[in-house]
Structures are given as structure tokens and as C-alpha cells.
Design a protein around this motif. Structure first.
Motif, PDB file in Angstrom:
ATOM      1  N   UNK A   1       7.099   1.227   5.482  1.00 13.80           N
ATOM      2  CA  UNK A   1       5.853   0.661   4.919  1.00 13.80           C
ATOM      3  C   UNK A   1       5.789  -0.623   5.266  1.00 13.80           C
ATOM      4  N   UNK A   2       4.819  -1.565   5.310  1.00 16.02           N
ATOM      5  CA  UNK A   2       4.619  -2.802   5.675  1.00 16.02           C
ATOM      6  C   UNK A   2       4.700  -3.388   4.195  1.00 16.02           C
ATOM      7  N   UNK A   3       4.890  -4.869   4.353  1.00 18.40           N
ATOM      8  CA  UNK A   3       4.762  -5.396   2.870  1.00 18.40           C
ATOM      9  C   UNK A   3       3.306  -5.408   2.215  1.00 18.40           C
ATOM     10  N   UNK A   4       2.300  -5.261   3.083  1.00 15.42           N
ATOM     11  CA  UNK A   4       1.223  -5.186   2.392  1.00 15.42           C
ATOM     12  C   UNK A   4       0.736  -3.840   1.806  1.00 15.42           C
ATOM     13  N   UNK A   5       1.343  -2.789   2.680  1.00 13.64           N
ATOM     14  CA  UNK A   5       1.387  -1.294   2.043  1.00 13.64           C
ATOM     15  C   UNK A   5       2.314  -1.160   0.924  1.00 13.64           C
ATOM     16  N   UNK A   6       3.260  -2.031   0.883  1.00 12.18           N
ATOM     17  CA  UNK A   6       4.000  -1.839  -0.403  1.00 12.18           C
ATOM     18  C   UNK A   6       3.542  -2.833  -1.476  1.00 12.18           C
ATOM     19  N   UNK A   7       2.749  -3.667  -1.383  1.00 11.31           N
ATOM     20  CA  UNK A   7       2.111  -4.473  -2.188  1.00 11.31           C
ATOM     21  C   UNK A   7       0.808  -3.622  -2.890  1.00 11.31           C
ATOM     22  N   UNK A   8       0.164  -2.956  -1.979  1.00  9.71           N
ATOM     23  CA  UNK A   8      -0.761  -2.046  -2.440  1.00  9.71           C
ATOM     24  C   UNK A   8      -0.745  -0.829  -1.837  1.00  9.71           C
ATOM     25  N   UNK A   9       0.095  -0.112  -2.419  1.00  8.84           N
ATOM     26  CA  UNK A   9       0.327   1.257  -1.832  1.00  8.84           C
ATOM     27  C   UNK A   9      -0.629   2.439  -1.894  1.00  8.84           C
ATOM     28  N   UNK A  10      -1.748   2.151  -2.837  1.00  8.56           N
ATOM     29  CA  UNK A  10      -2.863   2.845  -2.869  1.00  8.56           C
ATOM     30  C   UNK A  10      -4.213   2.291  -2.428  1.00  8.56           C
ATOM     31  N   UNK A  11      -4.046   0.981  -1.534  1.00  4.31           N
ATOM     32  CA  UNK A  11      -5.120   0.353  -1.329  1.00  4.31           C
ATOM     33  C   UNK A  11      -5.567  -0.486  -2.487  1.00  4.31           C
ATOM     34  N   UNK A  12      -6.214  -1.670  -2.011  1.00  2.00           N
ATOM     35  CA  UNK A  12      -7.000  -2.626  -3.029  1.00  2.00           C
ATOM     36  C   UNK A  12      -8.006  -1.914  -3.552  1.00  2.00           C
ATOM     37  N   UNK A  13      -8.353  -2.298  -5.002  1.00  2.00           N
ATOM     38  CA  UNK A  13      -9.315  -1.802  -5.834  1.00  2.00           C
ATOM     39  C   UNK A  13     -10.681  -2.383  -5.140  1.00  2.00           C
ATOM     40  N   UNK A  14     -11.591  -1.141  -5.152  1.00  2.00           N
ATOM     41  CA  UNK A  14     -12.879  -1.149  -4.844  1.00  2.00           C
ATOM     42  C   UNK A  14     -13.646  -0.532  -5.922  1.00  2.00           C
ATOM     43  N   UNK A  15     -14.483  -1.504  -6.318  1.00  4.85           N
ATOM     44  CA  UNK A  15     -15.505  -1.080  -7.312  1.00  4.85           C
ATOM     45  C   UNK A  15     -16.420  -0.014  -6.602  1.00  4.85           C
ATOM     46  N   UNK A  16     -16.728   1.113  -7.446  1.00 10.06           N
ATOM     47  CA  UNK A  16     -17.677   1.970  -6.708  1.00 10.06           C
ATOM     48  C   UNK A  16     -18.847   1.778  -6.936  1.00 10.06           C
ATOM     49  N   UNK A  17     -19.861   2.166  -5.855  1.00 12.52           N
ATOM     50  CA  UNK A  17     -21.372   1.603  -5.682  1.00 12.52           C
ATOM     51  C   UNK A  17     -22.150   2.547  -6.898  1.00 12.52           C
ATOM     52  N   UNK A  18     -21.434   3.688  -7.308  1.00  9.41           N
ATOM     53  CA  UNK A  18     -22.120   4.282  -8.237  1.00  9.41           C
ATOM     54  C   UNK A  18     -21.046   4.914  -9.171  1.00  9.41           C
TER      55      UNK A  18
END
Length: 174
Positions: free
Chosen positions: A1-18
Motif C-alpha cells: 500500500x502507498x502512504x496515501x492508501x495507508x493514511x486513508x485505507x477506506x478512502x477519504x470521507x465523502x458526504x452523501x448527496x442524499x
């Protein structure tokens, strides 16, 4: 895993549109099950493993466990303030500084117990919500953002999975 993947292993939070009722039920289930999943993820780890950072320059697994207890304590309080006050201004805190305090050197069991109690109360509170309560808000003074409780729930379900993944991805290396 890259450092970014280890920092955000589930991805960055994205607020749902609905927000659907299915989403909300799923996020409440995440809140309910997180303490047990975290306990299972660290089960059998020794002190040296608990003191392993999840990434170079990142927190140790011990700090992660203590952090989620502190963070989720604060979150539940924010929910309660939003339910009992009109758009209250919440109190932010310096989580990186908290991670350096002496209690973050304690065994993780204390924070696991805190999480179990908080999440039991938090889930009971969330399960009691009527539709209009999901529209209640609080103001975060650092960002100036007003956050609806449904978005805060999505955020903390993500936060639970985010830090659980820090632990599970790190333990794959042992």
C-alpha cells in the motif's frame, strides 16, 4: 500500500448527496458493531505490536484505539447538544495533541470499555430518532460548517471503518 492508501485505507470521507433510511440503518449498525470489531482486530496483539505505527509518521495502534474512544465520546456529546440546543457551537479539540497525553500510554482495554459503553448509548439514541431529528444541526467553529446529524452519522460510520482499517491493515504485516 502507498502512504496515501495507508493514511486513508477506506478512502477519504465523502458526504452523501442524499440520505436513505437504508443508509442510516447501515451506519447505525456500523456504530453498534464497531467496538466488537475493533476488539477482535487487536485481540492477541502484544505490547510491541500495539506500539507499531500504522504508517511511517502515523499513530501507533495503541494511539488509534485511544483516539477513537476520545473522538467518539466527543461525537456523542455533539449529537446530544444538537438534540437539546438550537444549532449549538461545538468545542473542537486538538486530536494530535491529545494523542501525546500520558493516558495514551495506558493499556487499550480502558478505551475498548469506553467505546463499548459509548456505542451502546449512542446506538440507542440513534435508533430512537424521528425523521426531524436527523435534520438537527451543530456548528463547527473551526470550519464554520453547520452539520446535520445525518451527515455526522455518515462521518462517524466512516471514521469507525477508517480507523478499523488502520488496525487491520497493520496487523496483516505481523
Amino acid at each position: 500500500m502507498t502512504d496515501e492508501q495507508m493514511r486513508y485505507p477506506t478512502g477519504k470521507f465523502k458526504a452523501p448527496a442524499s440520505y436513505t433510511s437504508e443508509d442510516i440503518r447501515s451506519w447505525i449498525t456500523t456504530i453498534k458493531t464497531f467496538p466488537g470489531k475493533l476488539r477482535l482486530a487487536i485481540l492477541g496483539l502484544n505490547e510491541q505490536q500495539l506500539d507499531t505505527p500504522y504508517r511511517l509518521g502515523g499513530w501507533t495502534l495503541r494511539q488509534v484505539v485511544h483516539h477513537v474512544a476520545d473522538s467518539h465520546m466527543n461525537s456523542m456529546m455533539r449529537f446530544k447538544w444538537a438534540l437539546t440546543e438550537e444549532n449549538p457551537t461545538i468545542k473542537p479539540y486538538e486530536e494530535a495533541d491529545w494523542a501525546l497525553l500520558p493516558d495514551y500510554n495506558l493499556p487499550v482495554e480502558s478505551s475498548l470499555k469506553i467505546l463499548e459503553g459509548i456505542h451502546l448509548h449512542w446506538a440507542a439514541l440513534l435508533e430512537s430518532f424521528r425523521e426531524e431529528e436527523w435534520n438537527r444541526t451543530f456548528l463547527h467553529p473551526a470550519s464554520g460548517d453547520t452539520m446535520e446529524l445525518r451527515k455526522a452519522l455518515a462521518l462517524y460510520a466512516w471514521h469507525s471503518n477508517h480507523h478499523l482499517a488502520h488496525v487491520t491493515e497493520t496487523t496483516k504485516k505481523f
